[in-house]
Design a protein around this motif. Structure first.
Motif, PDB file in Angstrom:
ATOM      1  N   SER A  78       0.816  -1.209   0.000  1.00  0.00           N
ATOM      2  CA  SER A  78       0.000   0.000   0.000  1.00  0.00           C
ATOM      3  C   SER A  78       0.853   1.263   0.000  1.00  0.00           C
ATOM      4  O   SER A  78       1.973   1.290   0.523  1.00  0.00           O
ATOM      5  N   GLN A  80       0.265   5.032   1.400  1.00  0.00           N
ATOM      6  CA  GLN A  80      -0.610   5.745   2.324  1.00  0.00           C
ATOM      7  C   GLN A  80      -0.149   7.200   2.413  1.00  0.00           C
ATOM      8  O   GLN A  80       0.996   7.474   2.783  1.00  0.00           O
ATOM      9  N   VAL A  95      -6.820  14.799   5.531  1.00  0.00           N
ATOM     10  CA  VAL A  95      -7.093  14.017   4.324  1.00  0.00           C
ATOM     11  C   VAL A  95      -6.188  12.794   4.351  1.00  0.00           C
ATOM     12  O   VAL A  95      -4.965  12.921   4.475  1.00  0.00           O
ATOM     13  N   TYR A  97      -5.446   9.194   2.202  1.00  0.00           N
ATOM     14  CA  TYR A  97      -5.720   8.386   1.009  1.00  0.00           C
ATOM     15  C   TYR A  97      -4.812   7.166   1.016  1.00  0.00           C
ATOM     16  O   TYR A  97      -3.604   7.269   1.283  1.00  0.00           O
ATOM     17  N   THR A  98      -5.397   6.015   0.719  1.00  0.00           N
ATOM     18  CA  THR A  98      -4.639   4.772   0.642  1.00  0.00           C
ATOM     19  C   THR A  98      -4.913   4.081  -0.679  1.00  0.00           C
ATOM     20  O   THR A  98      -6.074   3.861  -1.043  1.00  0.00           O
ATOM     21  N   TYR A  99      -3.846   3.753  -1.400  1.00  0.00           N
ATOM     22  CA  TYR A  99      -3.937   2.914  -2.591  1.00  0.00           C
ATOM     23  C   TYR A  99      -3.259   1.598  -2.240  1.00  0.00           C
ATOM     24  O   TYR A  99      -2.073   1.570  -1.893  1.00  0.00           O
ATOM     25  N   HIS A 132      -8.889   1.621  -3.367  1.00  0.00           N
ATOM     26  CA  HIS A 132      -8.864   3.062  -3.118  1.00  0.00           C
ATOM     27  C   HIS A 132      -9.697   3.380  -1.876  1.00  0.00           C
ATOM     28  O   HIS A 132     -10.842   2.939  -1.767  1.00  0.00           O
ATOM     29  N   ALA A 133      -9.126   4.142  -0.959  1.00  0.00           N
ATOM     30  CA  ALA A 133      -9.855   4.573   0.234  1.00  0.00           C
ATOM     31  C   ALA A 133      -9.460   6.015   0.544  1.00  0.00           C
ATOM     32  O   ALA A 133      -8.276   6.323   0.695  1.00  0.00           O
ATOM     33  N   LEU A 134     -10.455   6.891   0.605  1.00  0.00           N
ATOM     34  CA  LEU A 134     -10.235   8.306   0.885  1.00  0.00           C
ATOM     35  C   LEU A 134     -11.078   8.702   2.089  1.00  0.00           C
ATOM     36  O   LEU A 134     -12.289   8.456   2.109  1.00  0.00           O
ATOM     37  N   TRP A 166     -16.155   9.358   3.972  1.00  0.00           N
ATOM     38  CA  TRP A 166     -15.395   8.150   3.627  1.00  0.00           C
ATOM     39  C   TRP A 166     -15.835   7.694   2.241  1.00  0.00           C
ATOM     40  O   TRP A 166     -17.008   7.417   2.016  1.00  0.00           O
ATOM     41  N   GLN A 168     -14.700   4.850  -0.795  1.00  0.00           N
ATOM     42  CA  GLN A 168     -13.805   3.723  -1.026  1.00  0.00           C
ATOM     43  C   GLN A 168     -14.320   2.811  -2.129  1.00  0.00           C
ATOM     44  O   GLN A 168     -15.499   2.829  -2.482  1.00  0.00           O
TER      45      GLN A 168
END
Length: 241
Positions: A78, A80, A95, A97-99, A132-134, A166, A168
């Motif tokens: 990941s 982050q 903010v 964000y995680t890919y 994707h998670a924001l 959230w 995602q």
């Protein structure tokens, strides 16, 4: 057992903003999952028409025998990124964000592999994988009536707006059948179908009226396997909205 590693950098930016960028990796081994010890080899029922299935099983006279084993594995990688404006002058914003990508061949200790003798197509995205998670979090002290020395200030002042947003990706899922096309007996916890085309071909991911041909994936990309065989599609090949 699991092995984890990470590295990252942090930078102070203007306007009281802090930037964090990190890489996080994880590898899991000896993960618990289940297998049917009494599953027939694919095609056994088709090769023995009319024979009682109990007489064909490895442990004759018994049905499905599920055993827990520590044979699974997983991989997680990941990026982050975090951006935070620390609380100042009545305002705070974060903010994150995680890919990421998470793969395994058993996301849960109760997962039963489809084919007892070959788990090759059970490797796929983890059931909880969300690429994707924001996440946005914010606090804003409303600027009016900050002077609360008066009655009106006490009533209308001191309010704030805060919240968390959230967004995602959807979780993955498999295309399986519950009937025994592979001829291995019950207890296989579903069987994969054949992948025969592009799952994204002619797809229109729009809200449906109920009479149109909008599909989240291409249904023609899948077909029943030949009798006595497991399908070729892999686990968690598609993803929810």
């Amino acid at each position: 057992a699991s092995y984890m590693w990470s590295f990252g950098v942090q930078r102070q930016l203007p306007y009281k903003v802090v930037l964090d960028v990190n890489y996080v990796g994880r590898r899991g081994v000896y993960l618990q999952r289940e297998r049917n010890l009494n599953q027939l080899v694919a095609g056994t029922i088709q090769a023995n028409p009319g024979v009682n299935i109990a007489a064909l099983r490895p442990y004759k006279g018994y049905g499905a025998l599920r055993i827990s084993e520590n044979t699974g594995k997983s991989e997680y990688n990941s990026l982050q990124v975090g951006l935070e404006r620390r609380y100042s002058n009545g305002f705070k914003l974060s903010v994150a964000y995680t890919y990421s990508k998470s793969f395994d061949n058993g996301s849960d200790k109760r997962n039963v592999i489809w084919n007892t003798y070959d788990d090759g197509n059970f490797w796929g995205p983890s059931s909880y994988d969300r690429p994707h998670a924001l996440v946005l979090s914010y606090i804003w002290d409303l600027p009016f009536f900050r002077d609360q020395s008066s009655l009106l200030g006490n009533i209308l002042g001191g309010w704030q707006i805060s919240g968390v947003t959230w967004i995602q990706s959807g979780t993955p899922f498999s295309i399986t059948r519950t009937n025994d096309i592979a001829g291995v007996g019950e207890g296989s916890n579903g069987q994969p179908v054949d992948l025969v085309g592009d799952v994204n071909d002619n797809v229109q991911r729009q809200f449906s009226t109920g009479t149109d041909d909008n599909f989240w994936f291409n249904p023609k990309a899948f077909a029943n396997p030949s009798a006595g065989k497991f399908g070729t599609s892999t686990r968690n090949i598609l993803r929810n909205p």
